[in-house]
Scaffold this active site. Structure first.
Site, PDB file in Angstrom:
ATOM      1  N   LYS A  77       1.149  -0.886  -0.050  1.00  0.00           N
ATOM      2  CA  LYS A  77       0.141  -0.191   0.062  1.00  0.00           C
ATOM      3  C   LYS A  77       1.136   0.896   0.274  1.00  0.00           C
ATOM      4  CE  LYS A  77      -4.376   1.550   2.701  1.00  0.00           C
ATOM      5  NZ  LYS A  77      -5.117   1.976   3.773  1.00  0.00           N
ATOM      6  N   SER A 151      -9.253   1.684   3.150  1.00  0.00           N
ATOM      7  CA  SER A 151      -8.030   2.047   1.778  1.00  0.00           C
ATOM      8  C   SER A 151      -7.241   1.703   1.050  1.00  0.00           C
ATOM      9  CB  SER A 151      -8.093   3.578   2.586  1.00  0.00           C
ATOM     10  OG  SER A 151      -7.064   3.236   3.655  1.00  0.00           O
ATOM     11  N   SER A 175      -9.494  -0.458   7.305  1.00  0.00           N
ATOM     12  CA  SER A 175      -9.487  -0.652   5.666  1.00  0.00           C
ATOM     13  C   SER A 175      -8.546  -2.039   5.164  1.00  0.00           C
ATOM     14  CB  SER A 175      -8.227   0.465   5.513  1.00  0.00           C
ATOM     15  OG  SER A 175      -8.771   1.612   5.661  1.00  0.00           O
TER      16      SER A 175
END
Length: 601
Positions: A77, A151, A175
């Site tokens: 990420k 996210s 997330s």
């Protein structure tokens, strides 16, 4: 030939048969180039650099599978630092290029894993839906009209699409779990502090957690164990003190009817009910619990002073670059200006008051099982109402890090009408990460819904999570230490775990000892006596707790071997025979609990 989903067992098997990391890198490059979702990666590691990384690994560790993650491709990420690769946090104006890896990236590379790229995210990790990025919105692998979840959107899609074996996300409000549910993946959310956050762009620093998206529970746990470990450079890093759970007869807390909310999604509600039934078939006891204090804590994360932590993370940047923020993200972060220091303390007081209420519910159960998300929306619907609908996704996730729990999100099956996947999450006390994993793995396998986009594939037996020797000591209790009795806290308050309720062999007698406070029984074995056995409980405690426990036992009680009705022998409370002379024989009542009940009558 590599399978569609690059789970660790399949990759290791391919290497054992002669595949090289360079061969696998070529396959990953081909898959990445063929991907139909252009929003997965923000920065892809160039092809030649990937080939160089594979060659370096083969020089460093030439023997196949000689490192825990030898030649395993993974994605990161883009709020986690990878040396020489830009970190954007989903905001081009914020981008910087770190000169060293985040602590956990360094550990994964040392274990042989190969980074293939940095993935898309809701900007500054603010969102649970995956649409708040200037780099585009990754889409659900089962229907591109639907959100991927956020996210950690790109990380989930990269794993579910078979581009990588695992991917890293972060989790503040859910997330690392919601995208797993929407894409038929496992999401491993460690206890806060277990994995260090050095080199991670913070969202809410005090509750942020780095997570793992994986095809199986075993894969996710294996990766998490590589990342684990105290790092003094992270102020919130903690040395783990493992918590333990029963290995059988797990008491699973599920939503009471009054707390169920699926926002009209009957299919997801049916998946939750099916998961409850599946847990029963695996030997769990289902216990409805009151979710209200957990839900009220969850509301604090976005509707309380914790939102000010998001502003603290980017206060200097937003002061000069407010126009570079996604409009929804900016609205949320600037909402922090409504809170002051008094609000922060009052929020903390409120959280701790709610924590006390949750302890009442935890006394009833060993773990919680909740829907990961109560529903899913299309990208179009999410963009039309971004804050309210995003909030729906967090109804059963936002509380976890505020309370410091471990969690594992697992697939729960599919809405056959739409082809969309849903999930459930198991929550345990802090540092129960390993203890949660065997049951989570069993639940995933019992579902039979494949891995990621491949619904037909069978989960490899090689990735099965083994039940570890927990190193605990079993002890039989017969009186005041039974569940709900006055001295039970001496077990439960120190991490003791109820293993089972059973009976002794038939040749034991039980007496009510006079002049004891609180009242205590005396258990005596009388060879030749024929009875029905006495109800007892077997608890498990750490050796240190067992030692302190034995040291404090008052005469005439002591510890000896007690034979149970199944023939096994376990250490437990026995009484010196002289102490029961003249004492009331309560054997016929069947146990201490029945005797106490008779006194109340």
């Amino acid at each position: 030939m590599l399978p569609a989903i690059l789970d660790l067992a399949s990759v290791a098997q391919a290497y054992a048969k002669g595949l090289s990391p360079l061969d696998l890198v070529e396959e990953v490059i081909a898959r990445r180039n063929a991907s139909t979702d252009p929003a997965i990666f923000i920065t892809a590691v160039p092809d030649e650099e990937l080939r160089a990384a594979a060659k370096d690994l083969m020089d460093r560790a030439p023997e196949a599978n000689s490192l825990p993650l030898w030649g395993v491709p993974f994605a990161v990420k883009d709020n986690i630092d990878v040396a020489a690769v830009p970190t954007t946090a989903g905001c081009p104006a914020y981008a910087y290029t770190p000169d060293k890896d985040a602590t956990l990236i360094a550990r994964l590379k040392a274990a042989g894993a190969i980074v293939i790229g940095k993935t898309n995210l809701d900007q500054f990790a603010t969102g649970l839906n995956g649409t708040r990025s200037p780099y585009g919105a990754p889409r659900c692998v089962f229907d591109s009209a639907y959100v991927s979840g956020g996210s950690s959107s790109g990380s989930a899609i990269a794993t579910a699409s078979g581009l990588v074996s695992f991917a890293l996300g972060t989790d503040t409000a859910g997330s690392g779990r919601v995208p797993a549910a929407f894409n038929n993946l496992v999401g491993i959310k460690p206890t806060p502090g277990l994995v260090p956050n050095v080199g991670v762009v913070p969202a809410c620093r005090s509750v942020d957690v780095v997570t793992v998206f994986a095809a199986t529970v075993g894969d996710g746990v294996a990766v998490r164990r590589v990342m684990d470990g105290y790092d003094a450079a992270d102020p919130f890093s903690r040395a783990a003190v493992p918590a333990y759970l029963p290995q059988s007869g797990l008491r699973i807390g599920v939503l009471a009817e009054s707390e169920r909310e699926f926002f009209g999604n009957k299919a997801y509600e049916a998946l939750y009910d099916a998961a409850i039934e599946r847990a029963k078939t695996l030997g769990a006891t289902i216990v409805p619990f009151d979710y209200a204090p957990f839900r009220q804590a969850a509301e604090l994360l976005y509707n309380g002073p914790w939102v000010a932590e998001r502003l603290a993370a980017v206060k200097d940047f937003i002061a000069t670059n407010a126009d570079d923020f996604d409009p929804t993200v900016r609205t949320i972060i600037e909402g922090a200006k409504a809170y002051d220091a008094v609000d922060a303390f009052e929020g903390r007081y409120r959280l701790e008051a709610l924590r006390q209420k949750t302890l009442v519910e935890w006394a009833k159960v060993d773990v919680l099982m909740l829907p990961t998300s109560p529903t899913i929306y299309t990208v179009e619907d999410m963009l039309a109402d971004p804050i309210v609908k995003n909030g729906h996704f967090g109804r059963y996730t936002n509380f976890a890090n505020l309370f410091g729990y471990a969690a594992i999100a697992i697939p729960a099956g599919f809405d056959e009408a739409t082809g969309l996947s849903g999930g459930v999450t198991l929550f345990g006390p802090e540092f129960s990460d390993d203890a949660l994993s065997p049951f989570a793995d069993a639940m995933h396998r019992a579902l039979g819904a494949g891995m990621g986009k491949d619904r037909a594939v069978v989960i490899p037996e090689a990735s099965k999570v083994a039940v570890r020797d927990d190193g605990l000591v079993s002890i039989v209790v017969v009186g005041a230490h039974l569940s709900g009795m006055p001295l039970n806290h001496e077990l439960s308050a120190h991490g003791g775990v109820l293993q089972k309720v059973c009976r002794t062999a038939g040749d034991y007698r039980l007496f009510a000892l006079p002049n004891t406070t609180p009242p205590k029984p005396g258990l005596i074995r009388e060879p030749g006596f024929v009875g029905a056995g006495l109800e007892v409980e077997v608890w498990k405690v750490t050796p240190a707790v067992f030692g302190r426990f034995v040291q404090n036992i008052p005469a005439p009680l002591g510890i000896g071997k007690i034979t149970l009705d199944d023939g096994s022998q376990v250490s437990g409370f026995l009484c010196e025979s002289h102490a029961v002379v003249g004492a009331q024989d309560i054997t016929a009542l069947g146990g201490w609990r029945s005797f106490i009940a008779s006194l109340k009558k």
